[in-house]
Scaffold this active site. Sequence first.
Site: not given
Ligand SMILES: *Cc1c(COP(=O)(O)O)cnc(C)c1O
Length: 397
Positions: A59, A112, A209
């Site tokens: 952690r 988001y 992403k």
């Molecule tokens: C998907 C996304 C998030 C959140 O990410 P997670 O991995 O789903 O928690 C935050 N900001 C943007 C711009 C995103 O596309």
Amino acid sequence: MTTQRDDLFTAVIHAGQHPDPLFRGVSVPIYQSSTFAFESAEQGAALFQGKEDGYIYTRIGNPTTKALEDCVSILEKGYGGLATATGMAAITTTHLAFLDRDAHVICTDAVYGPSRTVVENEFSRFGVRADFIDTSDIEKVKNSLRPNTRMLFVETPANPTIVLTDIRACAALAKERGILLVVDNTFSSPVLQNPLELGADIVIHSLTKFLNGHSDVVGGMIVAKEERHFKRLRKVLTLMGGTMDPHQAWLVLRGVKTLALRVEKSQDNAMKLARFLESHPGVSWVNYPGLESHPQHALAKEQMKGFGSMLCFGLRGGFEAGRKMINAVKLCTLAVSLGGVESLIQHPASMTHAGVSEQERKAAGISQELIRLSVGCEGTEDIREDLDQALRLAKME
Ligand SMILES: *Cc1c(COP(=O)(O)O)cnc(C)c1O
């Protein structure tokens, strides 16, 4: 504008990564261990006192996770990176680290969805107040400043409207007022935009992403420009516990190696598809920073190294036509998320931004008809043909 800096192709493969010291394995090993043995009582004590560098407990730190943190931090030109379980954990850790009770935040309105909801519904319980505004208008940002404003949280290009915010202008304002500028750089990846170089203090990524890029892992990253911010974030992250697992980190490291290649192919596709959609009789508008028609095309050229692979559009037949279209695609997948090798299409008003009220969506430019497309790495012609047949069906019925 689609040519990336040559050194980035090298950095994504090598930055922060070294052959395994034990057996010289070329791939960073997965140190799937929750705890690390001390050589002696004295060494254990020295590690805890911070007098010696090393690993204690996953952690707090793990060698596989550290390789990913170093890699992304180098790509973003930061002081240090902190990997988190998800992108949302990166955002909430940053808020917890820097927002005290009754602090005020200024945030891009088209963020988001959950980035907005978590502040409105959860941080509000601790007195945190936020103004969600169109940060592409720097006058609006200026006019929203209050004596207790602590953070400017910007997402550019914004989700899902693909509206840009001028990072340099926000950085100048933040500096003048002594507040933090946090940029969610998920849509561009470090290959196309480096907010820390433009004056931001902290960069956030959903590694889920573009950085991982294969729609098979969730993860997040915080990169700080200054040591003091990094230390504060690390303290909060290791206490709150939203850290990343080593196996997850290894998968993301594997994905990052092809980041530059994926971004190059997908943004080349996006440029061609944006032009195709713009000239299609069934399409009423397209928002893509690479199009001359994008209101901030000049800003995109200035602050981004490429236009990316996210675009949105509306059909002449409104949402009803859009609904038919997204049901008719065959190659593109009807799914939320973005930045993977596969093209994904979705309807934000009923999906990613369903948690944001209709009135707030309207104010943020997230119209009922808006369709978001994350362009993948498939053959350009194959995606174009798929969109074309879906548009034809949407019109026919
Ligand atoms: C998907 C996304 C998030 C959140 O990410 P997670 O991995 O789903 O928690 C935050 N900001 C943007 C711009 C995103 O596309």
